[in-house]
Design an enzyme around this catalytic site. Structure first.
Site, mmCIF file in Angstrom:
data_model
loop_
_atom_site.group_PDB
_atom_site.id
_atom_site.type_symbol
_atom_site.label_atom_id
_atom_site.label_comp_id
_atom_site.label_asym_id
_atom_site.label_seq_id
_atom_site.Cartn_x
_atom_site.Cartn_y
_atom_site.Cartn_z
ATOM 1 N NE ARG A 134 49.481 39.434 49.391
ATOM 2 C CZ ARG A 134 49.171 40.714 49.549
ATOM 3 N NH1 ARG A 134 48.116 41.215 48.963
ATOM 4 N NH2 ARG A 134 49.911 41.513 50.305
ATOM 5 C CG HIS A 191 48.821 42.702 44.651
ATOM 6 N ND1 HIS A 191 47.674 41.950 44.670
ATOM 7 C CD2 HIS A 191 48.894 43.254 43.407
ATOM 8 C CE1 HIS A 191 47.068 42.051 43.490
ATOM 9 N NE2 HIS A 191 47.789 42.837 42.708
ATOM 10 C CE1 TYR A 194 49.642 44.495 52.379
ATOM 11 C CE2 TYR A 194 51.143 46.057 51.319
ATOM 12 C CZ TYR A 194 50.354 44.921 51.263
ATOM 13 O OH TYR A 194 50.300 44.196 50.102
HETATM 14 C C1 LIG Z 1 37.307 45.050 39.050
HETATM 15 C C2 LIG Z 1 38.748 45.236 39.429
HETATM 16 N N1 LIG Z 1 39.096 46.159 40.356
HETATM 17 C C3 LIG Z 1 40.392 46.330 40.706
HETATM 18 C C4 LIG Z 1 41.378 45.585 40.112
HETATM 19 C C5 LIG Z 1 42.849 45.777 40.492
HETATM 20 N N2 LIG Z 1 43.286 44.651 41.320
HETATM 21 C C6 LIG Z 1 43.921 43.600 40.780
HETATM 22 S S1 LIG Z 1 44.247 42.401 41.901
HETATM 23 C C7 LIG Z 1 43.560 43.325 43.155
HETATM 24 C C8 LIG Z 1 43.486 42.772 44.556
HETATM 25 C C9 LIG Z 1 42.753 41.474 44.537
HETATM 26 O O1 LIG Z 1 42.580 40.982 45.816
HETATM 27 P P1 LIG Z 1 41.876 39.590 46.040
HETATM 28 O O2 LIG Z 1 40.663 39.458 45.177
HETATM 29 O O3 LIG Z 1 41.671 39.426 47.495
HETATM 30 O O4 LIG Z 1 42.926 38.523 45.462
HETATM 31 P P2 LIG Z 1 44.459 38.275 45.909
HETATM 32 O O5 LIG Z 1 45.297 39.260 45.142
HETATM 33 O O6 LIG Z 1 44.546 38.463 47.374
HETATM 34 O O7 LIG Z 1 44.749 36.884 45.473
HETATM 35 C C10 LIG Z 1 43.082 44.522 42.684
HETATM 36 C C11 LIG Z 1 42.408 45.547 43.505
HETATM 37 C C12 LIG Z 1 40.983 44.643 39.128
HETATM 38 N N3 LIG Z 1 41.869 43.847 38.518
HETATM 39 N N4 LIG Z 1 39.670 44.487 38.816
#
Ligand SMILES: Cc1ncc(C[n+]2csc(CCOP(=O)(O)OP(=O)(O)O)c2C)c(N)n1
Length: 313
Positions: free
Chosen positions: A229, A233, A241
């Protein structure tokens, strides 16, 4: 594919500018550095297949026929956007284009896509379902339930894991003990592999083969694409970080530059042809940003365009 890779990145850059001008409503989730996964996997599908994108799969929606103006309108909550300004970012779909709407709750899309694959099988239709999940999302129960169900029923489902090493600020090593996510495939008795997600052709060839196997009734596949990434976020997150040397390392593995080198070195694309593609994208995006900026916001209730379709009509 090169056009769509460049288009993905350019739309992302334009959206970043619009975000900094305060014109984007809600969050902006960049796909910088992950474009190869979205574009090559969407390319591996046939017209009748269904794709379930997540928030970083802008490129996949473009391949499926959405236009940059749809995305600009959507991100600026304009009534001419795919969700009519009622929802933001990639939360839209269109079954005519074989695109299922993204679901915010991580993992929830996997059982939905397994259901689409099940309906296709029950009806004897030739339809493969493909969806995406991040490394963080694979820690959610829905991912496992959906995958297990698809495995048991031999459903034509292809799950692409975009292992971009971080879930928000949590590195993958703090999310799981075994960081080879494709190992779960073995646990569920399905095909699984880990590939270089920044190698466009490897992603295309692997997905194409998995889609073909699924179509022939050989069941689901779990393809883990290693990538990184390259931004926070979302745009509000400066990602302090993330160790800078990691960013430097992955910058050298940029999927678009690598594909570009491949096209040049093999005499497939000339510099003049590349320029033609870049000029075409600049023209298209100038027009599409202008279109979105001049498009109206939804009109509030009682007689406006904001409420219809939010629940049932
Ligand atoms: C079940 C759930 N828990 C928490 C969240 C909040 N949330 C949204 S994106 C995210 C991080 C996602 O990380 P990853 O799956 O590795 O995808 P990336 O953002 O790195 O593409 C979180 C914790 C959510 N949308 N759904």
């Amino acid at each position: 594919m090169y056009y769509f890779l460049r288009l993905n990145r350019s739309v992302d850059e334009r959206l970043g500018n619009l975000y900094r001008q305060g014109k984007v409503v809600g969050g902006l989730y960049s796909s910088l550095g992950q474009e190869g996964i979205s574009v090559a996997t969407a390319y591996a599908l046939e017209k009748q297949d269904v794709l379930g994108p997540m928030i970083r799969n802008l490129g996949a929606t473009l391949v499926r026929g959405f236009k940059p103006r749809d995305l600009f309108c959507q991100y600026m909550a304009r009534s001419s956007g795919p969700s009519g300004g009622r929802d933001c970012n990639l939360h839209f779909g269109d079954l005519n284009r074989g695109v299922m709407a993204c679901i915010s709750m991580l993992g929830a899309l996997i059982p939905v896509m397994a259901g689409i694959a099940l309906s296709s099988t029950l009806r004897g239709e030739d339809r493969v379902a493909l969806t995406y999940i991040g490394d963080g999302g694979t820690r959610v129960g829905d991912f496992h339930e959906g995958l297990n169900f698809a495995a048991v029923k031999d459903l034509p489902l292809v799950v692409i894991v975009e292992n971009n090493q971080f879930a928000y600020s949590t590195p993958v090593t703090s999310q799981m003990k075994n960081t080879r996510i494709s190992d779960f495939a073995q646990a569920y008795g399905i095909f699984g592999t880990t590939i270089d997600g920044n190698d466009v052709l490897e992603v295309y060839n692997t997905t194409r083969a998995a889609v073909a196997r699924a179509r022939q009734g050989a069941g689901p596949a779990l393809i883990e694409c290693n990538t990184f990434r390259m931004r926070g976020h979302a745009e509000h997150d400066d990602a302090k970080y993330v160790p800078p040397e990691l960013l430097e390392f992955w910058k050298k593995k940029d999927p678009i530059l690598r594909f570009e080198r491949y096209l040049f070195n093999n005499g497939i694309m000339t510099q003049a042809e590349q320029q033609t593609i870049i000029d075409r994208i600049t023209r298209e995006l100038d027009a599409d940003v202008a279109f979105a900026e001049s498009s109206p916001l939804p009109v509030p209730a009682p007689c406006g365009t904001a409420l219809p379709g939010v629940y049932a009509d």
